[in-house]
Structures are given as structure tokens and as C-alpha cells.
Motif scaffolding. Sequence first.
Motif, PDB file in Angstrom:
ATOM      1  N   LYS A 161       0.847  -1.175   0.000  1.00 36.75           N
ATOM      2  CA  LYS A 161       0.000   0.000   0.000  1.00 36.75           C
ATOM      3  C   LYS A 161       0.889   1.234   0.000  1.00 36.75           C
ATOM      4  O   LYS A 161       1.983   1.229   0.549  1.00 36.75           O
ATOM      5  N   ARG A 162       0.437   2.268  -0.637  1.00 43.11           N
ATOM      6  CA  ARG A 162       1.267   3.472  -0.630  1.00 43.11           C
ATOM      7  C   ARG A 162       1.167   4.156   0.724  1.00 43.11           C
ATOM      8  O   ARG A 162       0.124   4.114   1.379  1.00 43.11           O
ATOM      9  N   THR A 163       2.242   4.736   1.116  1.00 42.75           N
ATOM     10  CA  THR A 163       2.288   5.376   2.429  1.00 42.75           C
ATOM     11  C   THR A 163       2.535   6.863   2.264  1.00 42.75           C
ATOM     12  O   THR A 163       2.756   7.348   1.157  1.00 42.75           O
ATOM     13  N   GLU A 164       2.520   7.548   3.372  1.00 47.36           N
ATOM     14  CA  GLU A 164       2.789   8.984   3.311  1.00 47.36           C
ATOM     15  C   GLU A 164       4.217   9.260   2.882  1.00 47.36           C
ATOM     16  O   GLU A 164       4.497  10.262   2.245  1.00 47.36           O
ATOM     17  N   THR A 165       5.119   8.345   3.243  1.00 50.28           N
ATOM     18  CA  THR A 165       6.509   8.513   2.808  1.00 50.28           C
ATOM     19  C   THR A 165       6.597   8.527   1.291  1.00 50.28           C
ATOM     20  O   THR A 165       7.354   9.300   0.703  1.00 50.28           O
ATOM     21  N   ASP A 166       5.836   7.658   0.663  1.00 49.48           N
ATOM     22  CA  ASP A 166       5.844   7.627  -0.788  1.00 49.48           C
ATOM     23  C   ASP A 166       5.346   8.938  -1.359  1.00 49.48           C
ATOM     24  O   ASP A 166       5.875   9.443  -2.352  1.00 49.48           O
ATOM     25  N   GLU A 167       4.298   9.467  -0.729  1.00 48.96           N
ATOM     26  CA  GLU A 167       3.764  10.738  -1.216  1.00 48.96           C
ATOM     27  C   GLU A 167       4.798  11.843  -1.098  1.00 48.96           C
ATOM     28  O   GLU A 167       4.904  12.701  -1.967  1.00 48.96           O
ATOM     29  N   LEU A 168       5.541  11.795  -0.018  1.00 56.03           N
ATOM     30  CA  LEU A 168       6.531  12.850   0.196  1.00 56.03           C
ATOM     31  C   LEU A 168       7.665  12.766  -0.813  1.00 56.03           C
ATOM     32  O   LEU A 168       8.190  13.769  -1.258  1.00 56.03           O
ATOM     33  N   GLN A 169       8.067  11.543  -1.146  1.00 57.05           N
ATOM     34  CA  GLN A 169       9.177  11.428  -2.100  1.00 57.05           C
ATOM     35  C   GLN A 169       8.671  11.004  -3.478  1.00 57.05           C
ATOM     36  O   GLN A 169       9.277  10.185  -4.155  1.00 57.05           O
ATOM     37  N   ILE A 170       7.589  11.644  -3.881  1.00 55.14           N
ATOM     38  CA  ILE A 170       6.982  11.279  -5.168  1.00 55.14           C
ATOM     39  C   ILE A 170       7.948  11.544  -6.324  1.00 55.14           C
ATOM     40  O   ILE A 170       7.981  10.814  -7.306  1.00 55.14           O
ATOM     41  N   ARG A 171       8.810  12.539  -6.170  1.00 53.86           N
ATOM     42  CA  ARG A 171       9.749  12.869  -7.246  1.00 53.86           C
ATOM     43  C   ARG A 171      10.856  11.832  -7.379  1.00 53.86           C
ATOM     44  O   ARG A 171      11.560  11.829  -8.387  1.00 53.86           O
ATOM     45  N   SER A 172      11.037  10.998  -6.380  1.00 58.54           N
ATOM     46  CA  SER A 172      12.086   9.992  -6.532  1.00 58.54           C
ATOM     47  C   SER A 172      11.622   8.863  -7.447  1.00 58.54           C
ATOM     48  O   SER A 172      12.443   8.094  -7.932  1.00 58.54           O
ATOM     49  N   TYR A 285      13.239   2.491 -10.948  1.00 55.47           N
ATOM     50  CA  TYR A 285      13.219   3.949 -10.947  1.00 55.47           C
ATOM     51  C   TYR A 285      14.608   4.547 -11.079  1.00 55.47           C
ATOM     52  O   TYR A 285      14.849   5.673 -10.690  1.00 55.47           O
ATOM     53  N   SER A 286      15.512   3.767 -11.665  1.00 53.27           N
ATOM     54  CA  SER A 286      16.866   4.277 -11.855  1.00 53.27           C
ATOM     55  C   SER A 286      16.885   5.286 -12.992  1.00 53.27           C
ATOM     56  O   SER A 286      16.191   5.126 -13.990  1.00 53.27           O
ATOM     57  N   SER A 287      17.675   6.338 -12.851  1.00 58.66           N
ATOM     58  CA  SER A 287      17.874   7.247 -13.985  1.00 58.66           C
ATOM     59  C   SER A 287      19.332   7.246 -14.394  1.00 58.66           C
ATOM     60  O   SER A 287      19.815   8.185 -14.996  1.00 58.66           O
TER      61      SER A 287
ATOM     62  N   ALA B 301      22.256   9.267  -9.304  1.00 62.20           N
ATOM     63  CA  ALA B 301      22.978   8.001  -9.398  1.00 62.20           C
ATOM     64  C   ALA B 301      22.258   6.944  -8.574  1.00 62.20           C
ATOM     65  O   ALA B 301      21.564   7.263  -7.601  1.00 62.20           O
ATOM     66  N   ASN B 302      22.420   5.706  -8.994  1.00 66.41           N
ATOM     67  CA  ASN B 302      21.725   4.631  -8.291  1.00 66.41           C
ATOM     68  C   ASN B 302      22.073   4.619  -6.809  1.00 66.41           C
ATOM     69  O   ASN B 302      21.237   4.334  -5.963  1.00 66.41           O
ATOM     70  N   ALA B 303      23.326   4.943  -6.523  1.00 67.09           N
ATOM     71  CA  ALA B 303      23.769   4.893  -5.132  1.00 67.09           C
ATOM     72  C   ALA B 303      23.012   5.887  -4.264  1.00 67.09           C
ATOM     73  O   ALA B 303      22.846   5.684  -3.063  1.00 67.09           O
ATOM     74  N   ALA B 304      22.564   6.978  -4.899  1.00 67.67           N
ATOM     75  CA  ALA B 304      21.905   8.011  -4.119  1.00 67.67           C
ATOM     76  C   ALA B 304      20.390   7.969  -4.285  1.00 67.67           C
ATOM     77  O   ALA B 304      19.690   8.833  -3.779  1.00 67.67           O
ATOM     78  N   ASN B 305      19.898   7.000  -5.027  1.00 66.90           N
ATOM     79  CA  ASN B 305      18.477   6.978  -5.352  1.00 66.90           C
ATOM     80  C   ASN B 305      17.705   6.268  -4.254  1.00 66.90           C
ATOM     81  O   ASN B 305      17.909   5.087  -3.993  1.00 66.90           O
ATOM     82  N   ASN B 311      18.061   0.505  -1.415  1.00 69.26           N
ATOM     83  CA  ASN B 311      17.803   1.734  -0.679  1.00 69.26           C
ATOM     84  C   ASN B 311      16.321   2.013  -0.530  1.00 69.26           C
ATOM     85  O   ASN B 311      15.939   2.930   0.189  1.00 69.26           O
ATOM     86  N   ALA B 312      15.505   1.271  -1.277  1.00 72.76           N
ATOM     87  CA  ALA B 312      14.096   1.621  -1.394  1.00 72.76           C
ATOM     88  C   ALA B 312      13.467   1.828  -0.029  1.00 72.76           C
ATOM     89  O   ALA B 312      13.576   0.994   0.862  1.00 72.76           O
ATOM     90  N   GLY B 313      12.803   2.935   0.091  1.00 75.43           N
ATOM     91  CA  GLY B 313      12.095   3.212   1.321  1.00 75.43           C
ATOM     92  C   GLY B 313      12.955   3.806   2.408  1.00 75.43           C
ATOM     93  O   GLY B 313      12.447   4.282   3.403  1.00 75.43           O
ATOM     94  N   GLN B 314      14.280   3.802   2.207  1.00 75.60           N
ATOM     95  CA  GLN B 314      15.148   4.349   3.242  1.00 75.60           C
ATOM     96  C   GLN B 314      15.437   5.816   2.977  1.00 75.60           C
ATOM     97  O   GLN B 314      15.281   6.308   1.866  1.00 75.60           O
ATOM     98  N   LYS B 315      15.904   6.458   3.995  1.00 78.72           N
ATOM     99  CA  LYS B 315      16.349   7.839   3.830  1.00 78.72           C
ATOM    100  C   LYS B 315      17.703   7.831   3.119  1.00 78.72           C
ATOM    101  O   LYS B 315      18.517   6.925   3.328  1.00 78.72           O
ATOM    102  N   THR B 316      17.934   8.818   2.289  1.00 77.34           N
ATOM    103  CA  THR B 316      19.211   8.914   1.608  1.00 77.34           C
ATOM    104  C   THR B 316      20.307   9.201   2.631  1.00 77.34           C
ATOM    105  O   THR B 316      20.171  10.098   3.445  1.00 77.34           O
ATOM    106  N   THR B 317      21.360   8.420   2.547  1.00 72.39           N
ATOM    107  CA  THR B 317      22.450   8.660   3.498  1.00 72.39           C
ATOM    108  C   THR B 317      23.259   9.862   3.065  1.00 72.39           C
ATOM    109  O   THR B 317      23.251  10.250   1.904  1.00 72.39           O
TER     110      THR B 317
END
Lengths: 360, 372
Positions: A161-172, A285-287, B301-305, B311-317
Motif C-alpha cells: 500500500k502506498r504510504t505517506e513517505t511515498d507521497e513525500l518522495q513522489i519525485r524519486s 526507478y533508476s535514472s 545516481a543509483n547509489a543516491a536513489n 535503498n528503497a524506502g530508506q532515507k538517503t544517506t
Amino acid sequence: MPITILAPRPSRAANGPSDNASSSDSDSDSNGGADLDGDLPMTTTKPKPKTHPSKHTPSSFEIVTPGETITSDPQWMRGHGTYLPPSTTTIISSVAGTVTRTNKLLSVRPLRARYTPEVGDLIVGRIVEVQAKRWRVDVGSTQLAALPLSAINLPGGILRKRTETDELQIRSFFAEGDLLVAEVQQLFGDGGAVLHTRSLKYGKLRNGVFVAVSGVGGGGGVVRSRRQVWTMDVANGGGQVDVVLGVNGYVWISKHVETAAEAEKGATTTTGITNIEESVSATMYSSQNDRIEVETMREIARLRGVVTALVENGLRVDEDMVVRGYHEAVEMAMVSAEGSDDIYLGGERGQRLAAVLTGV
Amino acid sequence: MSSTNHVLLSPAELAYLHASLSLTPPIRPDGRAPTQFRPLVAETGILPGTNGSARICFADGTEAIVGVKAEVERTVVGPEGEGVIVEGGEGEVEEGGGEGEAGWVEMTVEIPGVRDDDSGTAFLAAMLSEGLLADEGFVRRLWINRRFHWKLYLDIILISPPLSYPLPLLSLTTHLALLSTRLPRLKSEGDEDPFFDDDWAAAPYLFPRPNGKSTTFVSQTRPPITLLVMAVGNNIIFDPSKEELAVADVALAVSVTAGSSSSQAPSKHVPMDTSTEGRNLRLLSIRTIDPPSRLTPPGVANAANSAYGANAGQKTTHEAQATAEGEAVEGVWRAPRGGAKRMVLGALVQKVLERGGVVDEVLDALEGVDLG
């Protein structure tokens, strides 16, 4: 030769033979200057009353403009691109395009049109706006399509389920400018589309080039077909290349990256289906582009040239045409002076390519 | 503020484009050679009510029309008295009219969907007219006599939406229109009110054509052209498309003209061969164009993504953040920073002015257009 300048092609005699094309040249020469007598050749192109459509053979090439009367004969029914003014039987074109007749149905196929979304279409889009819980995506339609945050695969493997964290980092996940491949999930009443990327086939695009070809009409452009996405082996040691033909006319050509799922298939390890999804969504979601070899880049550029050459010459763009066009282009390059590294397909070369493709 | 319109491209696209254009030789997305122009369709004399007109159409659909209208205008003599005028037939030289001369040419640029006082349009018009006016020989051609001169109105209209930065297109079209411009033949003599031959067929070209009985010197002078040249790394690329310009490190608008001006020893021994040697190119002006690449968002970069893999769901270090800001990671787009390298700028100008190079061939091709 860094530049090629061609003389304009003589205009096609669209509505019957017109002989003023040749006379206009000599006239403008001798008159020149400011001539207000009104004896200029432009007066000869007076709108002639339209001949009766039934006199034309169905194959006759006829262009109408918006507001032009197609027929006033009551035996015809109006189709797309036409309208009947109230309390008349005159069928008038509402778009610029070619008249097509199906039995007694008169319709006008527009020369250029924007994409009209339909549920299930595979499209390539570009994020233009990020909102609180959704993205607005340019899909070449009259309106921006919407991609809700709830309609994407969130990273982390499981369909959570989407969470508020996801909403906050929508640009990621997607930021402005990002390209994505998605499917039309739903349509609004006004024609706006809602997209989703809830499949491993969909998501952010990288490792390649984008080309927008014109919308439907005029014979060119991407057409709906059985397969819009395919992976092909390219010549000259380029490896494999993915081609995504969005139904909306946006095309993505990229290096084929072996996904974890495919690697697993080959290796037949004991990874469960959920694990596969997890490893796939890792790169979703890699760029960051992977390393791309020069040969692959060259073949990607060649494929892009094939697509633009097809469109410039009014041919349809689908898997069959692109693959055939690509092989022709490789062969054309082989015999050209510069050898197989020659990837230019503009101008006269594109016409040659189109001639070969239509001749078969 | 960018002088070129901003293009929205994803960081992955930008990184790919930059990588392919940095190769030697560069691979351009449309497969052209670095010095190759887009194929174009050109015709002249399309507007019967003008003194000269031209239309150029690129294969991608961008199209421009230029019309040139001439009008006789009374020359305003400055308070310091009459300008010093040296008599002598063809190739008249007028001196002392410095500021008045620039006003003899009026140029308007119209781009659909853009206000005519938009900074980008104004900049385009300034660049185009700057090239024309920098060539003093050009304005001198408009001199009729001590009291009158021609005033030229150049109307430049882009018909299609600007799919790419339209400077080269507009410049080439203007060049063609000026080549096809004819002014009525002057019948009056001296400083009397000008009186013209009403036979349009006898009207001479503003830029005399080489195939006539004119000397090689006259045939050498051509209207200036402004070319858009850009550099990615050390690769020099001519006539960039919109995508290519979006990853440019440097973009320059270079105005050049062929042949020597009348101030440079006219009719004397100018060592040049018309056909074999190539032209004597003269640099008129250079403008740097702010490439839109500087405003593009950087890739992550992937390392910072934070949405990437582990890293998914974690805060960026913080250290990942640091690497993102620090040195370049392969495959990740970073907008160019800092100014243009002096070596690259020098190489760009050198490449444009190369004798028998790109400009020569462009001018040859433009001359080959039938001025019917």
C-alpha cells in the motif's frame, strides 16, 4: 557534402488538374514589385464548386478544409470529421483531411490529428507536472494524462500500500521530464486518460533515445498493431535493442538490458516469483544509464533514422515496417561509400529506403 | 534566463545524448555527420509583392519565409554637415553616415506562439541584423545619392512552431531572400530626385550574380550568414537539433560573409580563385548562446536513489548525497558547469572560418538555388 538543398516538389494536383503552377512562376517574374491590378496568378485558384462526390472514384485523392461543403446530396450520411448545419442536408467538413466513403457514409480522415486515448493502449509518455498524489503525463493527446501514485509499482518488491513517505518522495519515482511506458487504464468522460504502470513491462525508460512521430493520419505514424514492444538483434555487433512504439506516436529505442527475470529464466534457480519481482523493481526507478557500447549506439541511431524516414515518407510505423526498414538500411549502408558506419537516413536516402519498402 | 527555449528531457536521455555526442566521431541522433546540415527545401521569389523573397523548409517540418521590401527614403544629413562622399560609379563609398546607416535596414522576426517582444525573439532579430550591419559593404549598397537611400524592410516569419532553435533556418532564408532581391534600375543621375526604370526585368540584383558579365570580385560578395555551432566535449557540431542543443557545452552563433568588403582593397589584387581555392571568409560577429543544458535537472545516481533497489524506502544517506554532488558517475547526467573552454571556442571559430570548409559549401549550395 554538408548540406543538400532541394527544389520544392511540385504540389500534387489535389482537387483536379491545376495548370496555374507553371504559369505562376513566369508571372511573378515579370510582374514582380507591387502589382495591385489583381492579375496575379493567385486569382486563378478561385474555389470551384465541389463536384458531386459520387462522380469520383473511391480512390480519388481529395482534400477538404474545415467549413468546406463536401456534398449537399441527401443520400449521403455524415461520418467522422463532418457536420450538418441545422435544418440542411449539406455535409460540411469539420477538419482538414481526405474524404473517405464507405458505402453511403462520408467521413473525413484528418491530415494531422492528436492522439485519442483508448483503454488498453500502450503509450510512451513524458512527465510534465508532479502533483501531490499523481503525475500529469504528456502523451500527445489534447489533454495531459494522469498517473496516480496508486497506479505505479512501488519499490520494495511486494505490492504494498502506498504510504505517506511515498507521497513525500513522489519525485524519486518520476520527476518532470522523465519518460515512461504505461498503459491506459481508464478514460474520463472528456477524453482524458488515466494511466498505470502496474506491470513489470512498464515503468521508467533509460538507455536510449526518444523520437516523437506525428499523430495518426496522412498514412504515416504509429498504428495499433499486435505487438508494440519488441526486442531485436541488430547488425554490426550491436547486441540487442528494444523498440517501444507507443500508440500515441512516441517511440523509444534503447539498449536491451537483460532483466533479472530473464536471467533467472535462463539460470533456473530456485528463486520464487515474489523474489523475481523484488529484484526487477530494484532498477525500476533508476535514472542512471548502463554502459552502452559504441556499436549499440550506432544501431540505435540507425533505427531512429528508419523511424523518422518512414514518417517523413508517409509510411506506417509498426514492427514489420521498422524491422524490414532496418535491414534495408543496413544493406544500404553496406554498399554506400562510407561503409556500415554510415547511419544517415535523411532526405534523399530516406526516400530511397521508403521506395524499397513500398516496392516489395 | 535562457535565450533558447527550454526542452524537457529526462536525465537518462540527456546522459545518453551526451555520451553519444562525445564519442569520436560523434553519433548524432539523426545520423548526420558532425558538419552536416539537415536537408532542406528552398525556393525564391515566392512573394510577388516583394523585392525579394525566399522560403526554406527543413525535413522535420520547420519552415520560414522571408520577404524583403525596399523603399526610397530621404537621407537625413547630420548637423555637422554633409557626409563626405567620394564619387565614382559602382561600389559607392559614403563616409560619416555611421549611425544613420544602421537604420537603413529594419528587421522583424515573427515566431508563432511567441510574443514579438519576447527576449528570445528580440535576441534572434538582434543577432541576425547584427550580422548584416557588421558588414559595412551591405548598407552601402543601399545608397542612391547624397540625398536619398533605400530603406530595406526584412520580414522574417517562421511558419511552423519552433521545433529547433531557428537561428540557422532564419539566417539561411534571409540570405536567400537577399540574394534574390532586386532593386529598380536608377535612371536619374547625381543628386536629383531619384527616378527609376519601370521595367522590372531590367532591375539589377542587390547582390550581382556571378554568371553575368560582372567581375569575379563583385560575384564574390554575398550577404552574411549566421550559423549555429555547438561543442560537446571536443566535438564540434553544426546545425544542432533541439535535442543536441540540450546537451551542448557551448553554443555559438557565428556570422560570416564571403569575399572582401570594399574597404579591404577592392578591385586590387585579392589573391583568390573563384572556384578552386574557396572563399575569403570574414568573421562578422560572434554571440554565445546560452545552451539550455545548464538548466536541466541532474540525474540521480543509483547509489543516491532512494527509490532504487536496496535503498528503497530508506532515507538517503549523507555519503550517498555527497557522491551525487561530487565527481561524475558514468551514465548519470550532470549539467555542464563553468564557462566555455577557450580552446574549444577557438576551435569552433576556426572550424567555421576554414577555407573550403563547411561555410563554403553552404554558400555554394545557396548560390545553386534557382533565383527564378
